[in-house]
Design a protein around this motif. Structure first.
Motif, PDB file in Angstrom:
ATOM      1  N   LEU A 164       0.823  -1.205   0.000  1.00 30.11           N
ATOM      2  CA  LEU A 164       0.000   0.000   0.000  1.00 30.11           C
ATOM      3  C   LEU A 164       0.862   1.262   0.000  1.00 30.11           C
ATOM      4  N   TRP A 165       1.925   1.290   0.783  1.00 30.05           N
ATOM      5  CA  TRP A 165       2.748   2.477   0.897  1.00 30.05           C
ATOM      6  C   TRP A 165       3.385   2.840  -0.443  1.00 30.05           C
ATOM      7  N   THR A 166       3.849   1.845  -1.185  1.00 28.04           N
ATOM      8  CA  THR A 166       4.425   2.116  -2.504  1.00 28.04           C
ATOM      9  C   THR A 166       3.379   2.732  -3.422  1.00 28.04           C
ATOM     10  N   ALA A 167       2.154   2.198  -3.381  1.00 26.36           N
ATOM     11  CA  ALA A 167       1.083   2.724  -4.227  1.00 26.36           C
ATOM     12  C   ALA A 167       0.685   4.138  -3.820  1.00 26.36           C
ATOM     13  N   PHE A 170       2.973   6.753  -4.981  1.00 23.84           N
ATOM     14  CA  PHE A 170       2.818   7.029  -6.412  1.00 23.84           C
ATOM     15  C   PHE A 170       1.538   7.821  -6.676  1.00 23.84           C
ATOM     16  N   ASP A 171       0.457   7.458  -6.006  1.00 23.64           N
ATOM     17  CA  ASP A 171      -0.839   8.093  -6.243  1.00 23.64           C
ATOM     18  C   ASP A 171      -1.609   8.156  -4.927  1.00 23.64           C
ATOM     19  N   GLY A 172      -1.604   9.316  -4.300  1.00 29.74           N
ATOM     20  CA  GLY A 172      -2.289   9.483  -3.026  1.00 29.74           C
ATOM     21  C   GLY A 172      -3.794   9.445  -3.121  1.00 29.74           C
ATOM     22  N   ARG A 173      -4.321   9.326  -4.336  1.00 28.68           N
ATOM     23  CA  ARG A 173      -5.779   9.332  -4.518  1.00 28.68           C
ATOM     24  C   ARG A 173      -6.388   7.936  -4.473  1.00 28.68           C
ATOM     25  N   LEU A 174      -5.635   6.965  -4.039  1.00 32.82           N
ATOM     26  CA  LEU A 174      -6.187   5.613  -3.951  1.00 32.82           C
ATOM     27  C   LEU A 174      -7.476   5.620  -3.137  1.00 32.82           C
ATOM     28  N   SER A 175      -8.473   4.918  -3.622  1.00 32.87           N
ATOM     29  CA  SER A 175      -9.786   4.940  -2.992  1.00 32.87           C
ATOM     30  C   SER A 175      -9.783   4.192  -1.667  1.00 32.87           C
ATOM     31  N   ALA A 176     -10.754   4.537  -0.839  1.00 35.99           N
ATOM     32  CA  ALA A 176     -10.920   3.853   0.448  1.00 35.99           C
ATOM     33  C   ALA A 176     -11.211   2.375   0.227  1.00 35.99           C
ATOM     34  N   ALA A 177     -11.924   2.065  -0.867  1.00 38.33           N
ATOM     35  CA  ALA A 177     -12.251   0.662  -1.156  1.00 38.33           C
ATOM     36  C   ALA A 177     -10.992  -0.151  -1.405  1.00 38.33           C
ATOM     37  N   ARG A 178     -10.030   0.430  -2.147  1.00 40.68           N
ATOM     38  CA  ARG A 178      -8.793  -0.299  -2.413  1.00 40.68           C
ATOM     39  C   ARG A 178      -7.956  -0.437  -1.146  1.00 40.68           C
ATOM     40  N   MET A 179      -7.995   0.573  -0.308  1.00 43.11           N
ATOM     41  CA  MET A 179      -7.263   0.477   0.952  1.00 43.11           C
ATOM     42  C   MET A 179      -7.873  -0.604   1.845  1.00 43.11           C
ATOM     43  N   LEU A 180      -9.209  -0.684   1.862  1.00 44.32           N
ATOM     44  CA  LEU A 180      -9.875  -1.728   2.641  1.00 44.32           C
ATOM     45  C   LEU A 180      -9.542  -3.105   2.091  1.00 44.32           C
ATOM     46  N   THR A 181      -9.536  -3.217   0.766  1.00 49.43           N
ATOM     47  CA  THR A 181      -9.171  -4.485   0.135  1.00 49.43           C
ATOM     48  C   THR A 181      -7.771  -4.914   0.536  1.00 49.43           C
ATOM     49  N   PHE A 185      -6.828  -8.413   2.389  1.00 53.12           N
ATOM     50  CA  PHE A 185      -5.849  -9.332   1.802  1.00 53.12           C
ATOM     51  C   PHE A 185      -4.672  -9.547   2.751  1.00 53.12           C
ATOM     52  N   ARG A 186      -4.241  -8.492   3.431  1.00 49.09           N
ATOM     53  CA  ARG A 186      -3.108  -8.631   4.344  1.00 49.09           C
ATOM     54  C   ARG A 186      -3.449  -9.595   5.472  1.00 49.09           C
ATOM     55  N   LEU A 187      -4.668  -9.512   5.995  1.00 46.91           N
ATOM     56  CA  LEU A 187      -5.084 -10.415   7.064  1.00 46.91           C
ATOM     57  C   LEU A 187      -5.141 -11.861   6.560  1.00 46.91           C
ATOM     58  N   LEU A 188      -5.692 -12.053   5.362  1.00 43.34           N
ATOM     59  CA  LEU A 188      -5.754 -13.399   4.794  1.00 43.34           C
ATOM     60  C   LEU A 188      -4.364 -13.952   4.502  1.00 43.34           C
ATOM     61  N   CYS A 189      -3.465 -13.063   4.101  1.00 41.32           N
ATOM     62  CA  CYS A 189      -2.115 -13.498   3.749  1.00 41.32           C
ATOM     63  C   CYS A 189      -1.287 -13.897   4.968  1.00 41.32           C
ATOM     64  N   LEU A 190      -1.670 -13.441   6.150  1.00 36.96           N
ATOM     65  CA  LEU A 190      -0.941 -13.825   7.357  1.00 36.96           C
ATOM     66  C   LEU A 190      -0.954 -15.338   7.525  1.00 36.96           C
ATOM     67  N   PHE A 208       2.983  -6.936  -6.779  1.00 33.57           N
ATOM     68  CA  PHE A 208       2.411  -5.668  -7.240  1.00 33.57           C
ATOM     69  C   PHE A 208       1.476  -5.882  -8.420  1.00 33.57           C
ATOM     70  N   GLY A 209       0.393  -5.127  -8.428  1.00 35.11           N
ATOM     71  CA  GLY A 209      -0.569  -5.189  -9.521  1.00 35.11           C
ATOM     72  C   GLY A 209      -1.999  -5.083  -9.058  1.00 35.11           C
ATOM     73  N   HIS A 210      -2.285  -5.600  -7.854  1.00 34.12           N
ATOM     74  CA  HIS A 210      -3.660  -5.607  -7.357  1.00 34.12           C
ATOM     75  C   HIS A 210      -4.194  -4.201  -7.151  1.00 34.12           C
ATOM     76  N   LEU A 211      -3.408  -3.339  -6.532  1.00 35.29           N
ATOM     77  CA  LEU A 211      -3.874  -1.981  -6.245  1.00 35.29           C
ATOM     78  C   LEU A 211      -4.007  -1.130  -7.501  1.00 35.29           C
ATOM     79  N   MET A 212      -3.353  -1.548  -8.583  1.00 32.21           N
ATOM     80  CA  MET A 212      -3.451  -0.820  -9.846  1.00 32.21           C
ATOM     81  C   MET A 212      -4.173  -1.649 -10.910  1.00 32.21           C
ATOM     82  N   SER A 213      -4.954  -2.618 -10.476  1.00 30.28           N
ATOM     83  CA  SER A 213      -5.652  -3.492 -11.416  1.00 30.28           C
ATOM     84  C   SER A 213      -6.523  -2.677 -12.371  1.00 30.28           C
ATOM     85  N   GLY A 214      -6.336  -2.900 -13.645  1.00 30.84           N
ATOM     86  CA  GLY A 214      -7.065  -2.149 -14.660  1.00 30.84           C
ATOM     87  C   GLY A 214      -6.503  -0.779 -14.933  1.00 30.84           C
ATOM     88  N   GLY A 215      -5.437  -0.416 -14.236  1.00 30.28           N
ATOM     89  CA  GLY A 215      -4.858   0.912 -14.433  1.00 30.28           C
ATOM     90  C   GLY A 215      -3.339   0.911 -14.366  1.00 30.28           C
TER      91      GLY A 215
END
Length: 288
Positions: A164-167, A170-181, A185-190, A208-215
């Motif tokens: 998340l920090w890398t994303a 790069f783009d501070g406009r990441l949506s709340a939905a992507r941050m929640l996602t 994912f981080r909890l599941l990945c534990l 890398f790729g999920h937070l920028m999926s489709g973009g």
């Protein structure tokens, strides 16, 4: 051993010939080192043929449990697919079904086993396992995938934990939905990390790729390469060569853009000047 390492992976190998040709071109002319095969894709036989002609391209299994077709006929897995053999398009609906319905869980294990068997029938050596829309983060899918991968001698698996920090840098406009996602994912990945380590699987700690999926853009990839947070990373793409291709929520222009990133001279130069090794899941184990 101190050099950074990146797996450049192409998802959805086998979906179409346009996608297949993009994978091979990105491998021959660019930085793609790995791809993930959908065994039920419309162009899966074509993908297998190209993979055999390009043995240096690592090929993994892209499990499908949502937004795709099954291996088993619909009458054998009616709790999973419709009469045409298609899984639900909504991952939330599919995930709830797999978690709460015992019949669906039993049928899911049989279907996943059939997908592993179909990959084995290609004669290709599977370098890793991942899944369409990262559905293997689902505990039921994950447990079955680990068991089947172990039985088939596959010791690499994607851990879809983006940074998340890398994303945000790069783009501070990441949506709340992507941050929640990202948090989910981080909890599941534990748990995934604990199991994968215990079972001796190789995985990249950051993907890398999920937070920028489709973009996904070239500038973002260059940003990632300049700010790799850990030694071993994966960046995944959905490339295609034909501008008429359109599937899911990704436009044809985006698919073409992701191909161009993989063959970009700027990306190649960033890898060279950054002292980054391009690897795949087959040789990842040596670095862990």
């Amino acid at each position: 051993m101190n050099r950074a390492r990146v797996i450049f992976n192409g998802d959805d190998f086998g979906v179409s010939e346009e996608v297949n040709h993009a994978m091979v071109a990105a491998f021959r002319r660019g930085v793609l080192s790995s791809c993930s095969l959908i065994v039920t894709g419309d162009a899966a036989p074509h993908a297998v043929k190209l993979a055999r002609e390009n043995p240096g391209l690592a090929v993994g299994l892209h499990l499908v449990t949502v937004l795709g077709k099954s291996v088993l006929p619909p009458k054998e897995i009616p709790a999973l697919v419709d009469r045409n053999g298609c899984f639900p398009s909504d991952p939330a609906i599919a995930g709830l079904r797999y978690f709460f319905c015992p019949t669906a869980r039993k049928q899911l294990k049989r279907e996943l086993s059939a997908q592993f068997e179909q990959f084995r029938a290609t004669g290709l050596s599977a370098s890793h396992v991942d899944s369409h829309l990262h559905m293997h983060v689902h505990p039921v899918v994950f447990d079955a995938a680990v068991d089947l991968a172990r039985k088939h001698g596959i010791r690499g698996m994607r851990l879809p934990e983006d940074d998340l920090w890398t994303a945000v840098r790069f783009d501070g406009r990441l949506s709340a939905a992507r941050m929640l996602t990202t948090l989910v994912f981080r909890l599941l990945c534990l748990r995934m990390k604990r199991v994968l380590r215990r079972e001796g699987f190789a995985f990249a700690p950051r993907v890398f790729g999920h937070l920028m999926s489709g973009g996904m853009t070239e500038e973002y990839v260059l940003h990632v390469l300049r700010h790799l947070p850990v030694a071993t990373n994966e960046i995944y793409f959905h490339p295609a060569l034909c501008h008429s291709v359109e599937r899911g929520g990704a436009t044809a222009a985006q698919l073409a853009k992701e191909f161009e990133i993989l063959v970009s001279p700027r990306v190649k130069e960033a890898i060279r000047t950054g002292g980054i090794d391009v690897i795949n899941y087959s040789n990842l184990k040596a670095f862990l």
